[in-house]
Design an enzyme around this catalytic site. Structure first.
Site, PDB file in Angstrom:
ATOM      1  N   ASP A  79       0.797  -0.899   0.032  1.00  0.00           N
ATOM      2  CA  ASP A  79      -0.022   0.009  -0.044  1.00  0.00           C
ATOM      3  C   ASP A  79       0.707   1.275   0.095  1.00  0.00           C
ATOM      4  O   ASP A  79       0.380   2.283  -0.093  1.00  0.00           O
ATOM      5  CB  ASP A  79      -1.001  -0.111   1.207  1.00  0.00           C
ATOM      6  CG  ASP A  79      -0.459  -0.149   2.499  1.00  0.00           C
ATOM      7  OD1 ASP A  79       0.612  -0.903   2.670  1.00  0.00           O
ATOM      8  OD2 ASP A  79      -0.880   0.715   3.444  1.00  0.00           O
ATOM      9  N   HIS A  80       2.299   1.075   0.204  1.00  0.00           N
ATOM     10  CA  HIS A  80       2.983   2.292   0.116  1.00  0.00           C
ATOM     11  C   HIS A  80       3.943   2.409  -1.209  1.00  0.00           C
ATOM     12  O   HIS A  80       4.622   3.473  -1.502  1.00  0.00           O
ATOM     13  CB  HIS A  80       4.004   2.231   1.424  1.00  0.00           C
ATOM     14  CG  HIS A  80       3.025   2.498   2.671  1.00  0.00           C
ATOM     15  ND1 HIS A  80       3.132   3.614   3.252  1.00  0.00           N
ATOM     16  CD2 HIS A  80       2.230   1.661   3.245  1.00  0.00           C
ATOM     17  CE1 HIS A  80       2.100   3.468   4.138  1.00  0.00           C
ATOM     18  NE2 HIS A  80       1.604   2.268   4.208  1.00  0.00           N
TER      19      HIS A  80
HETATM   20 ZN   LIG Z   1       0.298   1.070   5.226  1.00  0.00          ZN
HETATM   21 ZN   LIG Z   2       2.890  -1.157   6.441  1.00  0.00          ZN
END
Ligand SMILES: [Zn+2]
Ligand SMILES: [Zn+2]
Length: 302
Positions: free
Chosen positions: A66-67
């Site tokens: 998610d990053h």
């Molecule tokens: Zn995250």
């Molecule tokens: Zn994380």
């Protein structure tokens, strides 16, 4: 000099409609730096009418998808758009393998130089500097190697003492503002920096801390920053989950802000179980009142 943070994505691992994966665009004097690049970041940049190829440097906090899942796509698009300027990417060990393998297997030859810097270290360190800003990394505590970032503007010019400005020609003002005494024809000091100027405005600082468990060792790195972004994935009722998953509650994020004596706290990275920021803000503000939510599409000016 302008210093703004644009929130592109502030969701956590499971995306929701209107809640995108982590990405923030930091602008210092119109120079653009991207922090984290979750899936879909390039679409968020387009939606916000931001020029993808204006981004000069990218900082990745850690290698949970998610990053950074948006990074390969973003870099590919930069190349398709004919970018010629190099780009530098900073992030944890393993980032270079992930990115280069993608481009190797797809037989992609980028139109520009891509430099990937893998970070290490157990302390705050200066990792990037240009004419406008300095970036530091520092370790977070998240189960895998994870870094927070501190963005600091470069000091501005000295300020002229207001009631003495009328004594000066424009050229002399420029010299004094740059810290140079003005000399007469004989080489004697005509206007001294120390009597015609005041110190520049204090430099502004922005700290980004996502993702991490509650971790007091970061306090010295983020002392008195103008704005702290700290993840607040959970509410206090789910604190056990926060500990188990190496995340932070809203109250813990606020405690970090209070102990670091920051000027303002921005919370984000809420678990998808929560519909909105209301309860998080209530909890955080009970400890640190000057707390704001990371709203996607919003810009915060320091
Ligand atoms: Zn995250
Ligand atoms: Zn994380």
């Amino acid at each position: 000099m302008t210093f703004t943070i644009k929130i592109l994505g502030a969701g956590s691992a499971t995306p929701l409609k209107g809640r995108h994966h982590s990405a923030q665009l930091v602008s210092v004097n119109e120079h653009k730096y991207l922090i984290d690049c979750g899936e879909g970041t390039q679409y968020r940049l387009i939606e916000e009418k931001l020029n993808i190829n204006k981004i000069e440097v990218i900082f990745i906090s850690h290698l949970h998808g998610d990053h950074y899942y948006g990074l390969v796509g973003l870099i590919s698009t930069m190349s398709l758009l004919g970018r010629k300027n190099q780009i530098q990417v900073f992030g944890p060990a393993g980032l270079n393998d992930i990115i280069t393998l993608n481009f190797k297997i797809s037989n992609t030859v980028l139109a520009f130089d891509l430099f990937i810097h893998e970070l290490s270290g157990t302390d705050k360190q200066k990792i990037y500097e240009d004419n406008y800003a300095v970036f530091y990394s520092f370790p977070l505590n998240h189960g895998i190697q994870s870094f927070g970032y501190l963005a600091e503007e470069k000091p501005g010019l000295l300020k002229l003492v207001k009631n003495k400005i009328s004594d000066l020609e424009v050229e002399e003002m420029v010299m004094l503002k740059n810290g140079k005494d003005v000399l007469d024809d004989q080489g004697n000091i005509k206007f001294a920096v120390k009597s015609y100027t005041l110190p520049p405005e204090p430099v502004r600082q922005y700290a980004y801390c996502s993702d991490t468990i509650y971790e007091e060792s970061i306090l010295p790195y983020i002392q008195e920053v103008d704005l702290l972004y700290h993840e607040a994935t959970y509410l206090e009722e789910h604190k056990e989950k926060a500990i188990r998953n190496n995340h932070t509650t809203a109250i813990e994020a606020a405690l970090i802000a209070k102990k670091a004596n920051v000027k303002k706290l921005m919370i984000g990275h809420l678990s998808s179980r929560y519909e909105d920021y209301e309860a998080h803000l209530t909890e955080a503000k009970s400890v640190f009142f000057n707390t704001i939510p990371a709203i996607e599409g919003k810009s915060i000016t320091l």
